[in-house]
Structures are given as structure tokens and as C-alpha cells.
Design an enzyme around this catalytic site. Structure first.
Site, PDB file in Angstrom:
ATOM      1  N   GLU A 459      -0.205 -21.114 -15.698  1.00 23.02           N
ATOM      2  CA  GLU A 459      -0.085 -21.094 -17.156  1.00 23.02           C
ATOM      3  C   GLU A 459       1.339 -20.989 -17.703  1.00 23.02           C
ATOM      4  OE1 GLU A 459      -2.934 -18.188 -18.543  1.00 23.02           O
ATOM      5  OE2 GLU A 459      -4.599 -19.540 -18.165  1.00 23.02           O
ATOM      6  N   GLU A 556     -10.233 -23.413 -15.275  1.00 26.88           N
ATOM      7  CA  GLU A 556     -10.521 -22.030 -15.688  1.00 26.88           C
ATOM      8  C   GLU A 556     -11.361 -22.039 -16.951  1.00 26.88           C
ATOM      9  OE1 GLU A 556      -7.550 -19.109 -16.425  1.00 26.88           O
ATOM     10  OE2 GLU A 556      -6.475 -19.490 -14.567  1.00 26.88           O
TER      11      GLU A 556
HETATM   12  C1  BMA Z   1      -6.584 -16.939 -17.339  1.00 25.04           C
HETATM   13  C2  BMA Z   1      -6.069 -16.475 -16.010  1.00 25.04           C
HETATM   14  C3  BMA Z   1      -5.765 -15.041 -15.929  1.00 25.04           C
HETATM   15  C4  BMA Z   1      -6.653 -14.208 -16.782  1.00 25.04           C
HETATM   16  C5  BMA Z   1      -7.828 -14.978 -17.297  1.00 25.04           C
HETATM   17  C6  BMA Z   1      -8.696 -14.222 -18.215  1.00 25.04           C
HETATM   18  O1  BMA Z   1      -5.673 -17.413 -18.190  1.00 25.04           O
HETATM   19  O2  BMA Z   1      -5.037 -17.285 -15.552  1.00 25.04           O
HETATM   20  O3  BMA Z   1      -4.421 -14.836 -16.270  1.00 25.04           O
HETATM   21  O4  BMA Z   1      -7.032 -13.096 -16.120  1.00 25.04           O
HETATM   22  O5  BMA Z   1      -7.371 -16.081 -17.976  1.00 25.04           O
HETATM   23  O6  BMA Z   1      -8.024 -13.846 -19.374  1.00 25.04           O
END
Ligand code: BMA
Length: 884
Positions: A459, A556
């Protein structure tokens, strides 16, 4: 523009050390001696008030724990209570007596496989070297410093918290944000100034335990110089190449004949290797006969993980080992009807949808992660039909066993480098230590076929592009320059040099090739037409799939839930057992997290209202898991069904890795597996929503659509069968679709019908959105069910009419193997039926399911000895209607 990375690639799976010994003894007829310094050391704090034995590998926390100076670090508020440990400096000492034979060798090295983190190392009171990076192996030449009889090594560790602060203060020309984590995380500041697990200073799912210690092995190794190899596979567009790379350290010129062969492929090649004095690298390449049928390594679900016997011969001795063969390409090319580029992985020439999640450190104290823990987590991933995991960049490069098991199990690894959610300094000493870290890690991991992609950071492109840290406009060029210097000019350059066989991405999320064209930081790294995407939205109704990003690759996404009561009970007291307790507040590291969960749950479910406060607490934990499971299911099904289509220019989604697989402690988080290995409801759901063949139903503007999603390699003729009825287990109405061809690796619409027509077709007007729900499955032309049964709610369960308390009863019987059968009986349709064996560790065959029949059988595999009686006593059953 077409960007394709295509590499034919073979992986040597042998143990590098034994190969090193092998070459060494061939050349010199001599042996390498090792003296392990693992085991008992003495540990003391800076003023000497604490002095006690400590195990190596290990860390200060685990040593204090073993001595009884501290209690379970995860109990209640101990993360804050034990902060003193990391504000102090600590010294490890060991005495040892090396043999004369060892001391007589020309080279003697003191090797630290991992020092956590900032230390000065002394041998017999003389400084030998310094360390500043937990991800590096350190080797110090100590030959002349060793003496006969007793010697001692002292490792003086600095407080990582104080060190980071000092480094950040020394960096006075401009800020390197963020300074501190948000207060809700109760963490330490300036973690970006130390090469250490970034989450160890706290994260939004984890406590602050900035460990100190010797977290990997320590040894003396002595030898008369010759060689130590690593392996470096090479690439070719048309041929398999087995490449062996050796790093040689020779005192005199020697010539050796070495031959490499893969007998079953009729391939052999002989080499004359000349060792020149000094240290240098040498590569031997074996080109595999093009006509050979190479048995390849496949991701799980797509084939076997074949190993091929590989033989090194020299001086008429045979040294068998094994190699894996597989190719990986990251395909970024134009797609008809869509702006941008595709983003998918082709393994051995086959496009593969990546299904899985994100891996975080399995414990704050890495030395307490047992091989069984790693195996259990990875097996749980595979058992939930995952074929990929992303080793997230805020944790650690995992231990060798992790990657060995991924090779064996066919789990593809997206490997981040360890940088996350921050800017990083680029002073030359920082860059130097990172360069060494990257070289070592790439050399260690590149022989694993499971690793399919390197990725520079988590990120940080997004942080820069979307200005997370509010950097003044005039200063931004500096940060862009630093970014490119670190991830492109250094990390990427090293990776390309050391391992040309895999794709490299600079960040995640990224626009991939597009980011590169834009100078490595894209204006919008979340652009759905390129690369991968991270997406979180806790406030919008998660059932509303129309709000979801139709990304090329979802690396994610997720929702929080609480772990089960049995897991929390181990680290809490009765006064903590309410949703509003100080404990519940303390454990939550994501701002507003506890409220967000209830708000999201409240959109579709009645919130628990038992007058018994403990029951209400347990029911609330349950409802957060129901919410999480259903939200992630909806989103994952959306990604899977989007793999074959382009809608409004978006689609061809080829990956769904939800956040996150595992937990670091017993607290609320996005994980699907609790600390300790217990599956949350989400993990049972994942087993279904990642099925190789899956029916996915959803509503689009009043029309029901059912897709068949197939990861299979062959085509199937399938039809969807839709059944529905809410208020009674007997009332079922059936609709059967026409048959459709479902190609392997595709998602196709198999049934389409307005919901009103569907309900009307049930006859007598008895079925409405409020009184009915749908279950559906796929059948082949012989009428055999294929894939799991899925369901779709036509209204929120909290609005449903006729949902009754199901009064589920059960009986347990033991099978002849160590497995228990649980026979359930329900008097009504029951949603999210949750079986909990509390403190009896193990796994159910299915859980959190919709029960639309009177009887259902579930099996339970305990992970340790138990009995029918114990299981009956422990077992609780909760369904949606039971909590209000
Ligand atoms: C994402 C991940 C982590 C984090 C998760 C939940 O951005 O890369 O940095 O724990 O979200 O917020």
C-alpha cells in the site's frame, strides 16, 4: 502494448547446505565443522536486575515468560503492561569451548541466522560486528579471535523503540511519516526506521510487542575455503533449464568435473568447473530435452505437485536431489471491450484464478510458532479450497518450512517485501541493509515453485498517490524520488538480477504496467482497469454487490469479526465478558471497529437481546461472525462470477484474496481463523465459496441470476436447480433451468428469471420475499449434484416472516476412526447453524450452514484425544433465531 512475462522455470528443492558440503568434500576431501550455539544463553537487562537463562532461538519476552517473570503476554492488558520490556536494552551471553580442530580451519565464521534487531556483537570482549535488520543473516569472520578453552559471545541489543525514535530524530531534513500509529492501536512510533516486522509496533489487528532477541539459530562454522552454493534457475522461452548457482570461496585454483542429469528425461550435461582463488559466483545450466515430457508442479486443484529426480555426479559419486518444474506469467494485455490491461497469472500456460487470503505473522513472538501451527494453518487454507496466499508486507518473510509446505501442498505465494503503509528513509546505510536483506531473501526463496510473484510493498504506492500522510505539495517530489530509489532502483534491480524467472510488482495495490508507465506511482493505484485492488467499506450494506469494485484482481477485502468465546476466555476474566467492557474496547485496534460490526450486522439480523448478559455477549460474538461470513461470501462470489465478463468496461477478475487468513492474538480482526487454529464461520464459508465448482445466485434489478463458476479443466453440461421455502422444512418448490455448457475456467449464466415470476410460479401465492428464501445447486445431465448447495435470501432475515426457533437437538457417536458423527435434528428451517466444540480443538465437516431439512449429519475431527462424553458436554448449537 502487450506485457507478458513468460519464463520456463525449474526449481531445485535440495537442501543447500548439504549440497555445499557435497561440493566442498569433492574438492578438498575435507569437512566443514559446525558448533551450534543454539540452546541455553544467559540474558540480562541493562542494569543487571534481571539475569536468567534464555533459549536461543528465542526472544526476551519468551525467556521472561519461561522464567515466570511475566505471564501470558496476551492476557487482558498485558500488551500495555509489558511495555517496559521493549524500552530496556538486553544482553545475551554464551560461553563455549570450540575444539582445536575447528579453530585450526582457515575460515571460522560466527553465523546469526536472525538477530532481532539492533545489536552489537562481542566475542571475548572484542566487538565483532553490528546488526540492524531482523530479516538478514549475519556472518562474522572470527577465526583469529577464538582462543583455546572457554570463549564467550555477547549480543547487546538496543531497545527497538528507543532506536527508532533516535533514527527518526536524526532524520531532521524532512519527515518520514507516519510518526505514530493511531492511538487506538496502543502502539509504538517510528517503526519505519527499523528493519523489523512492521506490525510488531502494533497494527489494526494486533498488539504492540516489539520483540528483541536471537530469533533464529546461531552457530560457528569452520572450513577450509571452497564453496557454498545457492541455486538459481534460469529461463528460456522454449526450453526447460535447470540452473545451479554456486558461490565459491577458494584459496587455490582447482578444476572439477561435475555432471547434472535428470534421468527420467534422458537429459545430462557435463561441466568442467574451475575454482579460482577468491569468492565468485558460478552457474551451471542443464537444458532439458525439448521432446521430454516434464512432469510439472501445479497449484492445488489444477494438478499434482510433481518432483523430478535430479542427480549431480562428480568424481563418480552420485548425489540425488529433486527439482520442480513450472512456469509463471503475469499477463497484462489489452482486453476487448475494456480499457486498460488484464491482470492474471498463467501457470504452465493455464490461466488460473487465485483463490485465497492474506497471511500475517502467526504469533507476536515468532519463536513460539511451532511447525504444527504452520502446517495446521496451511492445511486449513488448502482444506478451504484456497490455492494462493499473499505473505503480507507488514510481517516477516516466513520460515523455510512455510514455503516447503506451500510447495508440497500446491499453494501459490504472492510474496511481499517487508514494507507496509508508510514512507521509508533512504539514507545509504538503510538502503545498504535493505539490499542485503533482499539479496538473501530472494536467494533463499527463489527455488520454491510456490512463490509466483514478488511485490515491493504493501500500500505504499497508494499512500503516496492518494496522499495518506498529507505531504505538502512542494515536498512531494522528494518522496517520489525516495520511493523509486527504494523499490525500483534497489529492490527491483536486485530481484531482476537474482531471479529473472518471476514477475515483480512494485506495490500492492498497483496498476502494474500502467504504474510503471506513470513513473512507478500511478495517479490512481486503485484503478479497476489495471492491476490489483484493495477494497474496504464497512458502512455500506455489504449485501449490495452493486457497490463492489469489479476489479481485475482483488488482493485485499474483508470485514472484522470477534473470535469465539472459548478463545477469548483464555485471555480474559468474567468482568471482561461484555461487548462494552474495557477489555472489548482495549482489544479492538481499528477505530470504531466494534460499532461498525454491530451496525453492519444490524442491517440484516436482529441483534442479540438475551437478558442473560453472558449469553448476550456470546451471541454478539456469534452475530459478528455471521455478518463477516456473509459479507465476505457475497464479495468473493461477486469476484468469482466476474471472471469471464466485462460489464461497463470492467471485469475479467482473476483473483480473490480476502483479508486475512490468520490471527496474531485473540482479538477482533478480519481473520477467518482464530488464534490457536479454530475456524471462524468465515472459514467454513470459504470452503464453500472457493469450491472448484460453485453456483452463485444474486439479484439484479429484480431478476434472479444463477451463474456456474468453474475452476475445473474440463467442460460440463450443467443446469441449476432452485428450491425455496422458509417457514417449513417441508414446503419446497422447485424450478429447473435449461442445460448450459460450462467451460473449464469460466463463469457463465445458467439461469435467469424475474423474482416475481419465480415466486408466482410456486403456486397459491404462498411464497413472498418475506416468507421464502432460495437454495440452489448445479446438476449434471445425469441428475448428479455438482458442487455445493448455495442459498440466497430474498429479504433480510430480520424481516423474514415465519422464522421459528428451530430447537435443534443432537446426538453424537464415534466412528471407528478418530472421528465423531453428530446427528442434528431441527424442527424448522434454521439459518447460520453454528456448532461449537468450545475447548475441544478440532474441525467440523461443515458449519454455519443453512438447515432446510429436519435432519443433518456433520462430522467432527478432533485435533487431539477426546471422547463422545467430552464432546457432548462441550457442544453448543446456535442459530440465527436463537439469539433474539
Ligand atoms: C489492509 C492491510 C493491512 C490492514 C488491513 C485492514 O490495508 O494491508 O494494513 O490490516 O487493511 O485494515
Amino acid at each position: 502494448m502487450i506485457l507478458i512475462t513468460r519464463k520456463n522455470h525449474c526449481f531445485l528443492s535440495f537442501n543447500q547446505c548439504s549440497f555445499s558440503d557435497l561440493i566442498f568434500s569433492l574438492v578438498y576431501g575435507d569437512e566443514r565443522l559446525e558448533l551450534s550455539l543454539n540452546g541455553k544463553w544467559i540474558l540480562q537487562n541493562s542494569n543487571g536486575s534481571l539475569l536468567f537463562p534464555a533459549e536461543v532461538p528465542g526472544c526476551v519476552h519468551s525467556a521472561l515468560l519461561k522464567q515466570g517473570f511475566i505471564q501470558d503476554i496476551y492476557f487482558r492488558f498485558n500488551d500495555v503492561a509489558y511495555r517496559w520490556i521493549v524500552l530496556d536494552n538486553w544482553t545475551y551471553t554464551i560461553s563455549f569451548s570450540p575444539s582445536n580442530e575447528l579453530r585450526a580451519k582457515q575460515r571460522v565464521r560466527l553465523v546469526f541466522e536472525g538477530v532481532d534487531t539492533v545489536a552489537s556483537i562481542f566475542l571475548n570482549g572484542v566487538i565483532t560486528g553490528n546488526t540492524d535488520n531482523m530479516f538478514r543473516r549475519y556472518e562474522f569472520s572470527v577465526g583469529k579471535m577464538l582462543r583455546g578453552g572457554e570463549n564467550n559471545v555477547e549480543v547487546r541489543l538496543l531497545s527497538p523503540v528507543v532506536y527508532s525514535l533516535e533514527r527518526s530524530q536524526a532524520h531532521s531534513s524532512y519527515a518520514v511519516p507516519p510518526d505514530c500509529p493511531p492511538p487506538v492501536q496502543k502502539g509504538e512510533c517510528h517503526v519505519n526506521f527499523i528493519r523489523k516486522a512492521q506490525s510488531s509496533f502494533s497494527w489494526d489487528w494486533g498488539p504492540s510487542f516489539p520483540t528483541l532477541g536471537l530469533w533464529k539459530g546461531v552457530r560457528l562454522e569452520a572450513f577450509n575455503p571452497s564453496s557454498f552454493p545457492s541455486n538459481l534457475p534460469d529461463s528460456s522461452l522454449s526450453q526447460w533449464v535447470v540452473e545451479v548457482e554456486g558461490l565459491f570461496d577458494a584459496v587455490e585454483q582447482t578444476t572439477v568435473r561435475v555432471s547434472l542429469s535428470v534421468v527420467e528425461l534422458w537429459t545430462e550435461e557435463a561441466f568442467t568447473v574451475r575454482f579460482l582463488p577468491g569468492t565468485h559466483k558460478c552457474s551451471l545450466s542443464l537444458y532439458v530435452n525439448q521432446s521430454s515430457q516434464v512432469k510439472q508442479w501445479w497449484p492445488t486443484g489444477h494438478g499434482e505437485q510433481c518432483l523430478v529426480c535430479f542427480i549431480v555426479v562428480s568424481f563418480s559419486c552420485e548425489f540425488p536431489t529433486q527439482v520442480y518444474f513450472r512456469t509463471v506469467e503475469l499477463v497484462q494485455e489489452p482486453i476487448a471491450g475494456s480499457p486498460g490491461l488484464s491482470f492474471y497469472f498463467r501457470i504452465n500456460g493455464k490461466p488460473i484464478f487465485l483463490k485465497g487470503s492474506n497471511w500475517i505473522p502467526a504469533h507476536a513472538l515468532q519463536d513460539l510458532v511451532s511447525p504444527a501451527d504452520v502446517r495446521n494453518l496451511l492445511q486449513s487454507a488448502v482444506d478451504a479450497n484456497m490455492n494462493a496466499l499473499r505473505v503480507w508486507g507488514g510481517g516477516v518473510y516466513e520460515q523455510d518450512l512455510f514455503y516447503d509446505l506451500c510447495d508440497e501442498m500446491g499453494v501459490m505465494i504472492w510474496q511481499d517485501f517487508m514494507f507496509a503503509c508508510a514512507m521509508y528513509p533512504t539514507e545509504s546505510d538503510f538502503i545498504q541493509t535493505i539490499r542485503e536483506e533482499v539479496i538473501q531473501q530472494v536467494r533463499r526463496l527463489k527455488s520454491h515453485p510456490s512463490v509466483i510473484v514478488w511485490s515491493g510493498n504493501n500500500e505504499n504506492e497508494a499512500a503516496l498517490a492518494t496522499d495518506w500522510f498529507k505531504i505538502p505539495v512542494v515536498q512531494r517530489p522528494q518522496y517520489y524520488t525516495d520511493y523509486v530509489s527504494l523499490y525500483v532502483d534497489n529492490i527491483r534491480a536486485i530481484v531482476l538480477e537474482e531471479d529473472g524467472s518471476r514477475p515483480f510488482l512494485v506495490s500492492s495495490p498497483t496498476n502494474g504496467a500502467e504504474s510503471q508507465w506513470e513513473g512507478w506511482v500511478s495517479r490512481d493505484p486503485y484503478n479497476l482497469h489495471y492491476g490489483d485492488t484493495h477494497y474496504y467499506n464497512y458502512t455500506h450494506d455489504c449485501w449490495d454487490w452493486t457497490a463492489l469494485p469489479r476489479a481485475r484482481f482483488a488482493s485485499e477485502y474483508g470485514f472484522q469479526s470477534w473470535p469465539s468465546f472459548s478463545t477469548l476466555r483464555k485471555v480474559s476474566k468474567p468482568e471482561d465478558w461484555s461487548y462494552g467492557s474495557t477489555f472489548s474496547h482495549h482489544r479492538q485496534h481499528h477505530a470504531e471497529g466494534n460499532q461498525q460490526m454491530l451496525k453492519q450486522a444490524g442491517l440484516h439480523y436482529h441483534l442479540p437481546d438475551s437478558p442473560d448478559s453472558l449469553q448476550r455477549y456470546k451471541d454478539t460474538l456469534y452475530i459478528t461472525q455471521v455478518m463477516q461470513a456473509q459479507c465476505v461470501k457475497t464479495q468473493t462470489e461477486f469476484y468469482r462470477r466476474s471472471q469471464s465478463e466485462i460489464i461497463e468496461g470492467k471485469g475479467h477478475t482473476m483473483g480473490a484474496l480476502y483479508w486475512q487468513l490468520n490471527d496474531i492474538w485473540q482479538g477482533p480482526s478480519w481473520s477467518s481463523i482464530e488464534f490457536g487454529g479454530k475456524w471462524k464461520m468465515l472459514h467454513y464459508f470459504a470452503q464453500e465459496f472457493f469450491s472448484p465448482l460453485l453456483p452463485v445466485g444474486f439479484e439484479d434489478q429484480g431478476v434472479l441470476l444463477v451463474y456456474a463458476v468453474s475452476d475445473l479443466s474440463h467442460d460440463l453440461h450443467l443446469k441449476a436447480v432452485v428450491l425455496y421455502g422458509w417457514s417449513s422444512v417441508d414446503a419446497v418448490c422447485t424450478v429447473v433451468s435449461g442445460t448450459a455448457l460450462v467451460g473449464g475456467g469460466s463463469a457463465v449464466v445458467i439461469h435467469k428469471q424475474p423474482i416475481t415470476a419465480l415466486l408466482a410460479g410456486c403456486g397459491s401465492g404462498s411464497c413472498t420475499r418475506l416468507t421464502c428464501l432460495m437454495t440452489y445447486h448445479l446438476e449434471d445431465i445425469n441428475g448428479c449434484q455438482q458442487g455445493p448447495i448455495n442459498h440466497l435470501f430474498l429479504s433480510s432475515p430480520k424481516e423474514a416472516h415465519g422464522m421459528l426457533k428451530p430447537n435443534i437437538t443432537f446426538s453424537v457417536q464415534q466412528d471407528e476412526v478418530r472421528r465423531y458423527t453428530i446427528n442434528l435434528r431441527s424442527s424448522a428451517v434454521a439459518a447460520f447453524v453454528w456448532l461449537d466444540a468450545l475447548d475441544v480443538p478440532g474441525r467440523f465437516s461443515t458449519n454455519g450452514f443453512l438447515m432446510v431439512t429436519r435432519n443433518r449429519t456433520v462430522t467432527f475431527d478432533p485435533w487431539g484425544p477426546t471422547s463422545t462424553k467430552q464432546l457432548v458436554q462441550a457442544l453448543t448449537i446456535t442459530s440465527l433465531r436463537d439469539v433474539y
